[in-house]
Design an enzyme around this catalytic site. Structure first.
Site, PDB file in Angstrom:
ATOM      1  N   HIS A 199      -5.562 -54.923 -19.698  1.00 28.72           N
ATOM      2  CA  HIS A 199      -5.941 -53.921 -20.765  1.00 28.72           C
ATOM      3  C   HIS A 199      -4.513 -53.406 -21.725  1.00 28.72           C
ATOM      4  O   HIS A 199      -4.520 -53.428 -22.850  1.00 28.72           O
ATOM      5  CB  HIS A 199      -6.385 -52.544 -20.319  1.00 28.72           C
ATOM      6  CG  HIS A 199      -8.081 -52.488 -19.630  1.00 28.72           C
ATOM      7  ND1 HIS A 199      -8.631 -53.657 -20.168  1.00 28.72           N
ATOM      8  CD2 HIS A 199      -8.656 -51.948 -18.896  1.00 28.72           C
ATOM      9  CE1 HIS A 199      -9.957 -53.442 -19.322  1.00 28.72           C
ATOM     10  NE2 HIS A 199      -9.721 -52.589 -18.785  1.00 28.72           N
ATOM     11  N   GLU A 444     -15.706 -77.376 -27.204  1.00 32.69           N
ATOM     12  CA  GLU A 444     -15.189 -77.017 -25.959  1.00 32.69           C
ATOM     13  C   GLU A 444     -15.252 -77.549 -24.792  1.00 32.69           C
ATOM     14  O   GLU A 444     -14.614 -77.134 -23.627  1.00 32.69           O
ATOM     15  CB  GLU A 444     -16.007 -75.376 -25.708  1.00 32.69           C
ATOM     16  CG  GLU A 444     -15.542 -74.426 -27.067  1.00 32.69           C
ATOM     17  CD  GLU A 444     -16.305 -73.085 -26.817  1.00 32.69           C
ATOM     18  OE1 GLU A 444     -15.537 -72.196 -26.659  1.00 32.69           O
ATOM     19  OE2 GLU A 444     -17.536 -72.944 -26.866  1.00 32.69           O
ATOM     20  N   ASP A 468     -11.269 -72.611 -24.080  1.00 32.59           N
ATOM     21  CA  ASP A 468     -12.160 -73.271 -23.172  1.00 32.59           C
ATOM     22  C   ASP A 468     -11.782 -74.802 -22.976  1.00 32.59           C
ATOM     23  O   ASP A 468     -12.035 -75.277 -21.925  1.00 32.59           O
ATOM     24  CB  ASP A 468     -13.561 -73.303 -23.618  1.00 32.59           C
ATOM     25  CG  ASP A 468     -14.157 -71.691 -23.021  1.00 32.59           C
ATOM     26  OD1 ASP A 468     -13.998 -71.388 -21.825  1.00 32.59           O
ATOM     27  OD2 ASP A 468     -14.875 -71.130 -24.097  1.00 32.59           O
ATOM     28  N   CYS A 515     -10.279 -72.959 -33.471  1.00 32.68           N
ATOM     29  CA  CYS A 515     -10.242 -71.477 -33.476  1.00 32.68           C
ATOM     30  C   CYS A 515      -9.793 -70.847 -32.019  1.00 32.68           C
ATOM     31  O   CYS A 515      -9.891 -69.483 -31.745  1.00 32.68           O
ATOM     32  CB  CYS A 515     -11.558 -70.983 -33.738  1.00 32.68           C
ATOM     33  SG  CYS A 515     -12.879 -71.541 -32.559  1.00 32.68           S
TER      34      CYS A 515
HETATM   35  C1  PEP Z   1     -12.264 -71.007 -27.089  1.00 35.07           C
HETATM   36  O1  PEP Z   1     -12.709 -71.283 -26.237  1.00 35.07           O
HETATM   37  O2  PEP Z   1     -11.108 -71.463 -27.468  1.00 35.07           O
HETATM   38  C2  PEP Z   1     -12.714 -69.926 -28.020  1.00 35.07           C
HETATM   39  C3  PEP Z   1     -12.472 -69.684 -29.206  1.00 35.07           C
HETATM   40  O3  PEP Z   1     -13.719 -69.151 -27.702  1.00 35.07           O
HETATM   41  P1  PEP Z   1     -13.855 -68.058 -26.486  1.00 35.07           P
HETATM   42  O4  PEP Z   1     -12.282 -67.475 -26.300  1.00 35.07           O
HETATM   43  O5  PEP Z   1     -14.380 -66.865 -27.184  1.00 35.07           O
HETATM   44  O6  PEP Z   1     -14.435 -68.397 -25.460  1.00 35.07           O
HETATM   45 MG    MG Z   2     -14.998 -70.564 -25.882  1.00 38.02          MG
END
Ligand code: PEP
Ligand code: MG
Length: 585
Positions: A199, A444, A468, A515
């Site tokens: 946090h 992912e 991921d 992303c």
């Molecule tokens: C990822 O897995 O890179 C992603 C952008 O999704 P999250 O972090 O929300 O699992």
């Molecule tokens: Mg993810």
């Protein structure tokens, strides 16, 4: 500790960099309040129950006030954490259990509170095998302590009055403690515990306060009032200096000036196209998760949203948001970024993100269990409501839809048929939507990399979720600090995977974004550019820097770098190449 010892102790203590920057100031060492419960000979159960009710109510009211304050001053994420603590303090069944403990064992309200919260602490701790759930244990302890403090008449740690230029040093900081911190008065935060996903790390980053976590021995090494400095300017290692000597202070000041200069340099690219010196345009997007983030991302110069994590909308209240509620939130984002795109990712819960309202049974391996589209496909009514909400929002901007955790063609086909069903039902109900709305998937899971040539024929775009993808490629839990060394963000396998995906997508004239966290990493950015990635989506705070980097890179150089990366054998080799590329420039 004595000042003498501190003066000699100019070697910095090492920790993890949780929020980038350099901060100097006067140490404010937080002492843990004494919550010892003294035994009582006689107990009047009904008066103890009265005290207990009052303590729960006080805690809930304090947390409600902190949540509101956080919403307006400290950001959504902290508000979300505090809100979930408030829910716990308002939990009737928890109150009843503590009250029953008083009656059954004829103990004081304090003792009953301690016992029940300790029981839950032990239970949750056993189940908490990842950082996210460990934080939930911390939330439980935070609420338990707050109730105990009210009962014992011990003052709550209140940082509202800390003087300007304070460096907060603590064993750990609870969310409710951090919420009372005046951001302009705190130059840095140093804690002994907590990881980079704790946090306090989230909060410090949101506030732009330099912070280090995991600094062993910090509270014992410094006394309140001493001069201290924190260097959290490097991505991983942070250095905490107690009574820094003249040379160290000068070095740090120089480094801070350089950083500020760099910041100014970066600002010069604000508002300009994210285009390389040789004309390659890259879309720069933000990752957001709430209505509040929309404004923050706009402020930070995001042109579009590459990842709208819709699950935060679902995690906010006790009831799941219906189609109308979702539609309003999605439309707001679509309008705010129009004509820039907004990619809405369907519900991605499970794994580390619990959604109590779904009543999902506990699993042995939640990251390999019912996550993301696996839940959506098992709950078509939820999926269809979300698809209808996204489609309706598509009438108000450039909206795209994205599915997380896709691992097979069968899933894509099922999901597409649900999209078609949602479109038909909207047509029947007379709603407008963009009939040509693009649909993509996140990459992912390793199978999505290997199947990219086939998947690319069925979707409009890919967005690579490196958080991921790294954990599944390397079999290293992204939240488990015990396997941090195996979670190698610069592993050559990851870049080889990205190359395969980009090639497969471009062959079918689909586009590819990144992303995951890697997309906002300045060392990774030129490699991704060289691999041909079309879009980068990142935390809004990284956008200005990424734009500056792109505008000062040439695609040709980036391609040379990425070819060399693809030949690397270890993550250290990749990092070395990336670092020397950054230093040369
Ligand atoms: C990822 O897995 O890179 C992603 C952008 O999704 P999250 O972090 O929300 O699992
Ligand atoms: Mg993810």
């Amino acid at each position: 500790m004595s000042n003498d010892t501190a003066q000699r102790n100019s070697k910095p203590l090492i920790g993890l960099s949780a929020s980038a920057g350099i901060g100097f100031g006067t140490a404010v060492v937080l002492e843990r309040p004494d919550l010892t419960i003294s035994a009582r000979e006689t107990v009047d159960p009904s008066s103890e129950q009265g005290r207990l009710h009052h303590a729960f109510q006080t805690a809930a009211a304090e947390l409600a006030r902190l949540t509101d304050q956080a919403k307006s001053e400290l950001g959504q994420e902290l508000a979300h954490i505090l809100r979930s603590q408030q829910t716990l303090a308002e939990d009737e069944s928890m109150l009843e259990e503590v009250a029953a403990e008083i009656i059954e064992h004829l103990v004081s309200a304090e003792e009953a509170t301690r016992r029940v919260f300790e029981r839950y602490h032990n239970l949750f701790e056993e189940l908490a095998d990842d950082a996210y759930n460990k934080q939930r244990v911390a939330d439980l302890d935070d609420v338990g302590d707050r109730i105990l403090r009210t009962l014992l008449g011990v003052e709550t740690v209140d940082l509202t009055a800390v003087a300007a230029g304070s460096v907060i040093v603590a064993s750990d900081l609870s969310p409710s403690e951090t919420a009372t911190m005046p951001r302009d008065h705190v130059s840095a935060i140093v804690t002994e515990h907590g990881g980079i996903t704790s946090h306090v790390a989230i909060l410090a980053k949101g506030l732009g306060i330099p912070a280090a976590v995991g600094v062993a021995g910090a509270t014992g090494a410094v006394a309140s009032g001493q001069t201290v400095a924190l260097d959290a300017s490097e991505p991983e290692t942070a250095r905490f200096y107690v009574a820094p000597d003249k040379r160290q202070t000068e070095d740090l000041e120089r480094k801070r000036t350089d950083l500020a200069e760099r910041q100014k340099e970066i600002q010069k690219s604000a508002g300009l196209p994210s285009e390389t010196t040789d004309g390659r345009l890259v879309t720069l997007s933000a990752n957001i998760g709430s209505r509040a983030d929309v404004e923050e991302a706009r402020k930070r110069g995001a042109e579009s949203v590459g990842l709208y994590r819709t699950e935060f909308l679902f995690m906010q209240g006790r009831v799941l948001p219906d189609e109308e509620t979702q539609y309003r939130a999605y439309r707001e984002a679509a309008e705010a970024f129009s004509p820039g795109m907004v990619i809405f990712r369907t519900l991605d819960v499970g794994g580390d993100k619990d959604l109590p309202a779904l009543e999902m049974p506990a699993e042995e391996n939640p990251f390999l269990g019912r996550r993301a589209i696996r839940i959506s496909l098992a709950r078509p009514e939820l999926l269809l409501a979300q698809l209808r909400a996204v489609l309706r929002a598509s009438a108000w901007g450039t909206v795209k839809l994205m599915f997380p955790m896709v691992s097979s063609l069968g899933e894509i086909r099922k999901l597409t048929s649900y999209v078609n069903e949602a479109k038909e039902s909207l047509d029947r109900d007379g709603f407008d939507f963009d009939g040509k709305m693009e649909t993509g998937i996140m990459v992912e899971v390793p199978s999505a990399v290997l199947m990219a040539p086939e998947f690319a024929k069925e979707v409009d775009f890919f967005s690579i979720g490196t958080n991921d993808l790294t954990q599944y490629l390397l079999a290293a839990d992204r939240l488990n600090e015990g396997v941090r060394e195996y979670y190698a963000s610069f592993h050559p396998a990851l870049f080889r995977a990205i190359q395969r995906v980009v090639e497969a997508a471009h062959r079918e004239e689909s586009w590819v974004g990144v992303c995951g966290e890697l997309g906002g990493n300045p060392l990774a950015l030129p490699i991704l550019l060289g691999l041909g990635v079309d879009e980068l989506s990142m935390a809004p705070s990284h956008i200005a820097q990424a734009r500056h980097l792109i505008r000062n890179s040439s695609l040709a150089e980036a391609e040379q770098l990425s070819s060399a990366v693809l030949r690397c054998e270890t993550d250290q080799d990749v990092l070395q190449l990336a670092r020397s590329f950054a230093n040369r420039r």
